[in-house]
Design a protein around this motif. Structure first.
Motif, PDB file in Angstrom:
ATOM      1  N   GLN A 167       0.833  -1.201   0.000  1.00  0.00           N
ATOM      2  CA  GLN A 167       0.000   0.000   0.000  1.00  0.00           C
ATOM      3  C   GLN A 167       0.873   1.260   0.000  1.00  0.00           C
ATOM      4  N   ASP A 168       0.263   2.364  -0.454  1.00  0.00           N
ATOM      5  CA  ASP A 168       0.939   3.652  -0.406  1.00  0.00           C
ATOM      6  C   ASP A 168       1.137   4.061   1.052  1.00  0.00           C
ATOM      7  N   ILE A 169       2.143   4.896   1.318  1.00  0.00           N
ATOM      8  CA  ILE A 169       2.465   5.308   2.681  1.00  0.00           C
ATOM      9  C   ILE A 169       1.270   5.974   3.357  1.00  0.00           C
ATOM     10  N   SER A 170       0.388   6.593   2.574  1.00  0.00           N
ATOM     11  CA  SER A 170      -0.774   7.266   3.153  1.00  0.00           C
ATOM     12  C   SER A 170      -1.757   6.267   3.763  1.00  0.00           C
ATOM     13  N   PHE A 171      -1.600   5.000   3.437  1.00  0.00           N
ATOM     14  CA  PHE A 171      -2.467   3.987   4.026  1.00  0.00           C
ATOM     15  C   PHE A 171      -2.197   3.878   5.535  1.00  0.00           C
ATOM     16  N   PHE A 172      -0.968   4.131   5.920  1.00  0.00           N
ATOM     17  CA  PHE A 172      -0.584   3.990   7.330  1.00  0.00           C
ATOM     18  C   PHE A 172      -0.711   5.300   8.106  1.00  0.00           C
ATOM     19  N   TYR A 173      -0.758   6.438   7.398  1.00  0.00           N
ATOM     20  CA  TYR A 173      -0.782   7.747   8.052  1.00  0.00           C
ATOM     21  C   TYR A 173      -2.064   8.497   7.681  1.00  0.00           C
ATOM     22  N   ASP A 174      -2.527   9.325   8.619  1.00  0.00           N
ATOM     23  CA  ASP A 174      -3.688  10.171   8.333  1.00  0.00           C
ATOM     24  C   ASP A 174      -3.209  11.463   7.668  1.00  0.00           C
ATOM     25  N   PRO A 175      -4.139  12.321   7.243  1.00  0.00           N
ATOM     26  CA  PRO A 175      -3.731  13.561   6.562  1.00  0.00           C
ATOM     27  C   PRO A 175      -2.824  14.463   7.401  1.00  0.00           C
ATOM     28  N   ALA A 176      -2.873  14.303   8.717  1.00  0.00           N
ATOM     29  CA  ALA A 176      -2.014  15.124   9.591  1.00  0.00           C
ATOM     30  C   ALA A 176      -0.628  14.497   9.754  1.00  0.00           C
ATOM     31  N   LYS A 177      -0.353  13.478   8.966  1.00  0.00           N
ATOM     32  CA  LYS A 177       0.927  12.765   9.000  1.00  0.00           C
ATOM     33  C   LYS A 177       1.188  12.066  10.335  1.00  0.00           C
ATOM     34  N   LYS A 178       0.087  11.642  10.968  1.00  0.00           N
ATOM     35  CA  LYS A 178       0.177  10.862  12.188  1.00  0.00           C
ATOM     36  C   LYS A 178      -0.192   9.405  11.864  1.00  0.00           C
ATOM     37  N   LEU A 179       0.436   8.485  12.542  1.00  0.00           N
ATOM     38  CA  LEU A 179       0.085   7.084  12.316  1.00  0.00           C
ATOM     39  C   LEU A 179      -1.391   6.859  12.634  1.00  0.00           C
ATOM     40  N   ARG A 180      -2.053   6.110  11.761  1.00  0.00           N
ATOM     41  CA  ARG A 180      -3.428   5.749  12.066  1.00  0.00           C
ATOM     42  C   ARG A 180      -3.423   4.865  13.311  1.00  0.00           C
ATOM     43  N   LYS A 181      -4.490   4.908  14.057  1.00  0.00           N
ATOM     44  CA  LYS A 181      -4.527   4.308  15.380  1.00  0.00           C
ATOM     45  C   LYS A 181      -4.129   2.830  15.376  1.00  0.00           C
ATOM     46  N   ARG A 182      -4.593   2.083  14.370  1.00  0.00           N
ATOM     47  CA  ARG A 182      -4.313   0.647  14.378  1.00  0.00           C
ATOM     48  C   ARG A 182      -2.835   0.332  14.101  1.00  0.00           C
ATOM     49  N   PHE A 183      -2.082   1.348  13.632  1.00  0.00           N
ATOM     50  CA  PHE A 183      -0.665   1.119  13.349  1.00  0.00           C
ATOM     51  C   PHE A 183       0.256   1.723  14.417  1.00  0.00           C
ATOM     52  N   GLU A 184      -0.334   2.260  15.465  1.00  0.00           N
ATOM     53  CA  GLU A 184       0.482   2.840  16.535  1.00  0.00           C
ATOM     54  C   GLU A 184       1.283   1.786  17.297  1.00  0.00           C
ATOM     55  N   ILE A 185       0.932   0.536  17.058  1.00  0.00           N
ATOM     56  CA  ILE A 185       1.679  -0.540  17.734  1.00  0.00           C
ATOM     57  C   ILE A 185       3.111  -0.648  17.195  1.00  0.00           C
ATOM     58  N   TYR A 186       3.361  -0.100  15.991  1.00  0.00           N
ATOM     59  CA  TYR A 186       4.688  -0.272  15.400  1.00  0.00           C
ATOM     60  C   TYR A 186       5.787   0.436  16.203  1.00  0.00           C
ATOM     61  N   PRO A 187       5.686   1.739  16.479  1.00  0.00           N
ATOM     62  CA  PRO A 187       6.724   2.364  17.308  1.00  0.00           C
ATOM     63  C   PRO A 187       6.736   1.799  18.733  1.00  0.00           C
ATOM     64  N   GLN A 188       5.556   1.385  19.214  1.00  0.00           N
ATOM     65  CA  GLN A 188       5.503   0.759  20.530  1.00  0.00           C
ATOM     66  C   GLN A 188       6.311  -0.540  20.547  1.00  0.00           C
ATOM     67  N   ALA A 189       6.221  -1.280  19.459  1.00  0.00           N
ATOM     68  CA  ALA A 189       6.971  -2.541  19.364  1.00  0.00           C
ATOM     69  C   ALA A 189       8.469  -2.279  19.346  1.00  0.00           C
ATOM     70  N   LEU A 190       8.894  -1.261  18.595  1.00  0.00           N
ATOM     71  CA  LEU A 190      10.320  -0.929  18.547  1.00  0.00           C
ATOM     72  C   LEU A 190      10.833  -0.518  19.927  1.00  0.00           C
ATOM     73  N   GLU A 191      10.046   0.301  20.622  1.00  0.00           N
ATOM     74  CA  GLU A 191      10.460   0.770  21.949  1.00  0.00           C
ATOM     75  C   GLU A 191      10.427  -0.365  22.974  1.00  0.00           C
ATOM     76  N   ALA A 192       9.447  -1.276  22.846  1.00  0.00           N
ATOM     77  CA  ALA A 192       9.366  -2.418  23.758  1.00  0.00           C
ATOM     78  C   ALA A 192      10.561  -3.346  23.565  1.00  0.00           C
ATOM     79  N   THR A 193      11.002  -3.494  22.324  1.00  0.00           N
ATOM     80  CA  THR A 193      12.171  -4.326  22.046  1.00  0.00           C
ATOM     81  C   THR A 193      13.419  -3.737  22.696  1.00  0.00           C
TER      82      THR A 193
END
Length: 219
Positions: A167-193
């Motif tokens: 998918q295009d990058i906009s699939f993961f981000y909203d118009p405000a360039k913030k991660l869509r809620k269901r994808f917020e787990i990604y940075p959380q996963a990196l930080e948890a690691t």
């Protein structure tokens, strides 16, 4: 003429028999003492050999664990530093509105829950000090909880991120360039690691210090 009365006494034959009896009694007592000393010495030697064997086994277990953790701590520091950089860089780019790409979250490990159990069953419970066992259990708890988190994040990544990598990058981000809620787990996963790596390093270092102190007390 007065006669002098003799009191009861032992004849020569009776005296000889008494001396012979006392001699046998003395030999019997000496033999009994020798048997006792021999049995006690054998018992003491057996216990000494057992204690020596246990001490050697104890030191072998500690030396093996010490070497394993020395290697693990060094490589873990490198891996942990890399994971912290990745998490910090993604968070920096995200906060700057750069919309960094999401990648599959994959966590691999060669840890087996049976490793520590095998160590304990091989004599660790009987030979290791209570403080060392407690620190070992703490490490095991950190590993189990950390791996549980990693498996959960990987499952979410497999379900939410991997199927949409085309998918295009906009699939993961909203118009405000913030991660869509269901994808917020990604940075959380990196930080948890990164946190998991830090916790592992801390508890491994504590266990290593405890093992070294225990070995020092044995020498």
């Amino acid at each position: 003429m007065l006669s002098i009365a003799r009191g009861p006494g032992l004849t020569m034959s009776e005296k000889t028999k008494e001396r012979s009896h006392l001699s046998r009694l003395g030999r019997w007592a000496a033999e009994l003492v020798l048997v006792f000393v021999g049995v006690y010495a054998a018992f003491w030697l057996n216990n000494y050999q057992q204690r020596r064997a246990e001490a050697q086994r104890h030191d072998q277990i500690l030396a093996s664990v010490e070497q394993e953790f020395l290697r693990g701590i060094e490589s873990g520091k490198i891996t942990g530093a890399k994971q912290e950089r990745q998490a910090a860089e993604f968070r920096r780019a995200l906060d700057a509105g750069e919309m960094p790409p999401l990648r599959p979250f994959v966590f691999t490990t060669d840890y087996s829950p049976g490793d520590i159990a095998t160590l304990l069953q091989s004599g660790g419970v009987e030979l290791l000090e209570v403080e060392t066992l407690m620190t070992l259990r703490q490490l095991e708890s950190v590993i189990r909880w950390g791996l549980s988190d990693m498996q959960r994040y990987q499952k979410l990544s497999d379900e939410l991120i991997v199927p949409n990598l085309d998918q295009d990058i906009s699939f993961f981000y909203d118009p405000a360039k913030k991660l869509r809620k269901r994808f917020e787990i990604y940075p959380q996963a990196l930080e948890a690691t990164a946190r998991f790596a830090h916790d592992l390093d801390r508890t491994k270092t504590e266990l290593l210090k405890q093992i070294q102190a225990e070995r020092q007390r044995e020498h």
